[in-house]
Design a protein around this motif. Structure first.
Motif, PDB file in Angstrom:
ATOM      1  N   TYR A 159     -28.202  56.489  16.689  1.00  0.00           N
ATOM      2  CA  TYR A 159     -28.060  55.055  16.466  1.00  0.00           C
ATOM      3  C   TYR A 159     -28.866  54.661  15.226  1.00  0.00           C
ATOM      4  O   TYR A 159     -29.691  55.440  14.749  1.00  0.00           O
ATOM      5  N   SER A 160     -28.597  53.500  14.704  1.00  0.00           N
ATOM      6  CA  SER A 160     -29.193  53.045  13.436  1.00  0.00           C
ATOM      7  C   SER A 160     -29.060  54.106  12.340  1.00  0.00           C
ATOM      8  O   SER A 160     -30.023  54.411  11.642  1.00  0.00           O
ATOM      9  N   PRO A 161     -27.865  54.694  12.173  1.00  0.00           N
ATOM     10  CA  PRO A 161     -27.698  55.719  11.137  1.00  0.00           C
ATOM     11  C   PRO A 161     -27.816  55.152   9.723  1.00  0.00           C
ATOM     12  O   PRO A 161     -27.954  55.905   8.769  1.00  0.00           O
ATOM     13  N   LEU A 162     -27.789  53.818   9.628  1.00  0.00           N
ATOM     14  CA  LEU A 162     -27.916  53.164   8.325  1.00  0.00           C
ATOM     15  C   LEU A 162     -29.255  52.452   8.185  1.00  0.00           C
ATOM     16  O   LEU A 162     -29.409  51.532   7.379  1.00  0.00           O
ATOM     17  N   GLY A 163     -30.233  52.895   8.982  1.00  0.00           N
ATOM     18  CA  GLY A 163     -31.566  52.332   8.853  1.00  0.00           C
ATOM     19  C   GLY A 163     -31.610  50.831   9.043  1.00  0.00           C
ATOM     20  O   GLY A 163     -32.304  50.125   8.327  1.00  0.00           O
ATOM     21  N   ARG A 164     -30.838  50.332  10.034  1.00  0.00           N
ATOM     22  CA  ARG A 164     -30.732  48.889  10.301  1.00  0.00           C
ATOM     23  C   ARG A 164     -30.278  48.116   9.063  1.00  0.00           C
ATOM     24  O   ARG A 164     -30.741  47.014   8.779  1.00  0.00           O
ATOM     25  N   GLY A 165     -29.374  48.736   8.341  1.00  0.00           N
ATOM     26  CA  GLY A 165     -28.753  48.082   7.204  1.00  0.00           C
ATOM     27  C   GLY A 165     -29.363  48.417   5.861  1.00  0.00           C
ATOM     28  O   GLY A 165     -28.723  48.230   4.820  1.00  0.00           O
ATOM     29  N   MET A 166     -30.582  48.949   5.850  1.00  0.00           N
ATOM     30  CA  MET A 166     -31.234  49.189   4.565  1.00  0.00           C
ATOM     31  C   MET A 166     -30.551  50.287   3.764  1.00  0.00           C
ATOM     32  O   MET A 166     -30.462  50.226   2.532  1.00  0.00           O
ATOM     33  N   LEU A 167     -30.019  51.302   4.452  1.00  0.00           N
ATOM     34  CA  LEU A 167     -29.387  52.416   3.743  1.00  0.00           C
ATOM     35  C   LEU A 167     -28.011  52.057   3.173  1.00  0.00           C
ATOM     36  O   LEU A 167     -27.408  52.856   2.473  1.00  0.00           O
ATOM     37  N   THR A 168     -27.527  50.848   3.459  1.00  0.00           N
ATOM     38  CA  THR A 168     -26.260  50.426   2.859  1.00  0.00           C
ATOM     39  C   THR A 168     -26.420  50.047   1.391  1.00  0.00           C
ATOM     40  O   THR A 168     -25.440  49.980   0.653  1.00  0.00           O
ATOM     41  N   GLY A 169     -27.655  49.762   1.002  1.00  0.00           N
ATOM     42  CA  GLY A 169     -27.899  49.332  -0.374  1.00  0.00           C
ATOM     43  C   GLY A 169     -27.566  47.877  -0.625  1.00  0.00           C
ATOM     44  O   GLY A 169     -27.687  47.390  -1.748  1.00  0.00           O
ATOM     45  N   THR A 170     -27.141  47.164   0.416  1.00  0.00           N
ATOM     46  CA  THR A 170     -26.746  45.759   0.236  1.00  0.00           C
ATOM     47  C   THR A 170     -27.893  44.783   0.481  1.00  0.00           C
ATOM     48  O   THR A 170     -27.780  43.605   0.156  1.00  0.00           O
ATOM     49  N   LEU A 171     -28.985  45.268   1.074  1.00  0.00           N
ATOM     50  CA  LEU A 171     -30.126  44.379   1.335  1.00  0.00           C
ATOM     51  C   LEU A 171     -31.031  44.331   0.112  1.00  0.00           C
ATOM     52  O   LEU A 171     -31.726  45.290  -0.202  1.00  0.00           O
ATOM     53  N   LYS A 172     -31.023  43.207  -0.558  1.00  0.00           N
ATOM     54  CA  LYS A 172     -31.873  43.042  -1.742  1.00  0.00           C
ATOM     55  C   LYS A 172     -33.222  42.436  -1.371  1.00  0.00           C
ATOM     56  O   LYS A 172     -34.208  42.589  -2.083  1.00  0.00           O
ATOM     57  N   ASP A 173     -33.244  41.709  -0.255  1.00  0.00           N
ATOM     58  CA  ASP A 173     -34.471  41.080   0.221  1.00  0.00           C
ATOM     59  C   ASP A 173     -34.635  41.330   1.708  1.00  0.00           C
ATOM     60  O   ASP A 173     -33.682  41.694   2.409  1.00  0.00           O
ATOM     61  N   ILE A 174     -35.825  41.090   2.219  1.00  0.00           N
ATOM     62  CA  ILE A 174     -36.114  41.239   3.636  1.00  0.00           C
ATOM     63  C   ILE A 174     -35.319  40.194   4.423  1.00  0.00           C
ATOM     64  O   ILE A 174     -35.340  39.017   4.068  1.00  0.00           O
ATOM     65  N   PRO A 175     -34.585  40.586   5.460  1.00  0.00           N
ATOM     66  CA  PRO A 175     -33.854  39.605   6.271  1.00  0.00           C
ATOM     67  C   PRO A 175     -34.816  38.559   6.827  1.00  0.00           C
ATOM     68  O   PRO A 175     -35.882  38.899   7.347  1.00  0.00           O
ATOM     69  N   ALA A 176     -34.437  37.298   6.707  1.00  0.00           N
ATOM     70  CA  ALA A 176     -35.360  36.226   7.096  1.00  0.00           C
ATOM     71  C   ALA A 176     -34.768  35.272   8.116  1.00  0.00           C
ATOM     72  O   ALA A 176     -35.399  34.296   8.496  1.00  0.00           O
ATOM     73  N   GLY A 177     -33.533  35.514   8.563  1.00  0.00           N
ATOM     74  CA  GLY A 177     -32.896  34.602   9.511  1.00  0.00           C
ATOM     75  C   GLY A 177     -33.656  34.514  10.822  1.00  0.00           C
ATOM     76  O   GLY A 177     -34.274  35.480  11.270  1.00  0.00           O
ATOM     77  N   GLU A 178     -33.610  33.365  11.424  1.00  0.00           N
ATOM     78  CA  GLU A 178     -34.361  33.123  12.657  1.00  0.00           C
ATOM     79  C   GLU A 178     -33.961  34.085  13.762  1.00  0.00           C
ATOM     80  O   GLU A 178     -34.787  34.505  14.571  1.00  0.00           O
ATOM     81  N   GLU A 179     -32.677  34.485  13.813  1.00  0.00           N
ATOM     82  CA  GLU A 179     -32.185  35.361  14.883  1.00  0.00           C
ATOM     83  C   GLU A 179     -32.097  36.818  14.449  1.00  0.00           C
ATOM     84  O   GLU A 179     -31.486  37.634  15.129  1.00  0.00           O
ATOM     85  N   ASP A 180     -32.728  37.161  13.323  1.00  0.00           N
ATOM     86  CA  ASP A 180     -32.706  38.539  12.826  1.00  0.00           C
ATOM     87  C   ASP A 180     -34.052  39.195  13.129  1.00  0.00           C
ATOM     88  O   ASP A 180     -35.068  38.850  12.529  1.00  0.00           O
TER      89      ASP A 180
END
Length: 333
Positions: A208-229
Motif C-alpha cells: 500500500y502507499s506505493p506512491l508515497g502518499r502521492g509524493m512519488l507522483t511528482g505532482t506535489l509541489k507543496d505540502i498538502p494543507a487541506g483541513e481534511e488531508d
C-alpha cells in the motif's frame, strides 16, 4: 491489464489493485459520485482487486463500494480489514489518541459481521487484520479469523504490517495468503526480513502507499494543507523532510521523462519488477489517475534502468517516519 496469482490460491488478480481509502477519508473531502465513477471504470479496464477497511470513513468506504460490488460480485475480488476502533467522543487516524487497535477473537467476529453487512455480501474474499495487536497473541487473532473461513464468511486470510516472526506464528495457525504493508521507493525496510519470509511461505505481498502518499507522483509541489488531508501531520511531509525527499522524486522524474512515462508509472512499475508475487494497490478517487496507474503494467525496464532506479532509492536517505509516533508503534509487530 496483466494478472498475477494470489499466494498459493490459484486466484488470478489484476496485477495492480485499487486502494479505496482516499474515497472516504484522509486525502481531502469526499466526492461519492466521482468515486463511484472511478469504481465503475476500474471494472471496465480490468482492475478487479479492490482494497478497503472498516475504518475508512468509519464504515463509509465499505458502504460506498457495495453500490458497485453487489451487481458485479463475480467480477470483483474484495479485500477488507478490521481492528481499528474509534474511542467514544473522539476522532483520529490509526495510532492517534482517537483510535485503538483490537485484535481480540470476540471482536474479530463482530467486525466481520459488520463488514459483511455494509458490503452487502455473504463472503469477503480476503480478510486482513489491519495490524498485529501487541496485547493479543497473533495465534488467537488468526484462530478467530480461521473460524470465519470455516463458516464460509471469509475465503482467504491476510495480515497487515506484520513482522517476519508474526507471519511465521500466524501461518502455523492458518495459511496466510497476503501481507499488506507499506512498500515503495520511499519505504523498503521489509526487504531485509519480511519479504524473504513471505516468499518462503508463499505469501503475496500487497504494497500500500506505493506512491508515497502521492509524493512519488511528482505532482506535489507543496505540502498538502487541506483541513481534511492527514498528510500535513506526517513526519515525511514536514517542511525540511518534504524538501529533502523531493530530491529523489525530481531525479525519478528525469528517468521517467526519458522512458516516456510518468513518475507514478515508474514507481509502480519498479514495484512490479521486484517479483511476480507483488501486487501493489495505488489509491485514487479519480478516473484519470486510475488509468495512469493501471498503465504502469506496460512499463518495462532494462537491467541497467532497473538498477539506476534502485540505486537512486538506495542513495538518497528518506527523511521522516511514515507515520507519527503512535502509529509507528503498530507497524512491523
Amino acid at each position: 491489464m496483466n494478472y498475477r496469482t494470489l499466494g498459493k490460491t490459484g486466484e488470478k488478480l489484476s496485477a495492480i489493485g485499487l486502494g479505496c481509502m482516499g474515497m472516504s477519508f484522509a486525502y481531502g473531502p469526499r466526492d461519492d459520485k466521482q468515486s463511484v465513477d472511478t469504481l465503475k471504470h476500474a471494472l471496465d479496464i480490468g482492475v478487479s482487486f479492490w482494497d478497503t477497511a472498516d475504518m475508512y470513513g468509519m464504515g463509509h468506504n465499505e458502504s460506498l463500494i457495495s453500490e458497485i460490488l453487489v451487481p458485479n460480485r463475480d467480477k470483483i475480488f474484495i479485500a477488507t480489514k478490521f481492528g481499528f476502533r474509534q474511542k467514544e467522543n473522539s476522532s483520529g487516524f490509526s495510532g492517534t489518541p482517537g483510535t485503538y487497535f483490537d485484535g481480540r477473537p470476540e471482536y474479530v467476529k463482530q467486525a466481520c459481521e459488520a463488514s459483511l453487512k455494509r458490503l452487502k455480501t455473504d463472503t469477503i474474499d480476503l480478510y486482513y487484520s489491519h495490524r498485529v495487536d501487541p496485547n493479543v497473541p497473533i495465534e488467537e487473532t488468526v484462530g478467530a479469523m480461521a473460524d470465519l473461513v470455516k463458516e464460509g464468511k471469509v475465503r482467504y486470510l491476510g495480515l497487515s504490517e506484520a513482522s517476519a516472526a508474526s507471519l511465521k506464528k500466524a501461518f502455523v495457525e492458518h495459511p496466510i495468503t497476503a501481507l499488506q504493508s507499506e512498500y515503495s521507493l520511499f519505504t523498503r525496510d521489509l526487504e531485509k526480513e519480511i519479504l524473504p519470509v513471505c516468499r518462503e511461505l508463499g505469501i503475496t505481498l500487497v504494497p500500500y502507499s506505493p506512491l508515497g502518499r502521492g509524493m512519488l507522483t511528482g505532482t506535489l509541489k507543496d505540502i498538502p494543507a487541506g483541513e481534511e488531508d492527514y498528510r500535513k501531520n506526517l513526519p515525511r511531509f514536514q517542511e525540511e523532510s518534504f524538501k529533502h525527499n523531493k530530491k529523489l522524486v525530481d531525479k525519478l522524474g528525469e528517468i521517467a521523462e526519458r522512458k516516456n512515462c510518468t513518475p507514478a508509472q515508474l514507481a509502480i512499475a519498479w514495484l512490479l519488477h521486484q517479483g511476480e508475487d507483488i501486487i501493489p494497490i495505488p489509491g485514487t478517487k479519480k478516473v484519470r489517475y486510475l488509468e495512469e496507474n493501471a498503465a504502469a503494467v506496460d512499463v518495462t525496464f532494462s537491467e541497467e534502468e532497473l538498477k539506476a532506479v534502485t540505486d537512486l532509492s538506495d542513495n538518497i536517505q528518506v527523511l521522516g517516519d511514515r507515520y507519527a509516533e503512535g502509529a509507528m508503534k503498530l507497524v512491523n509487530n
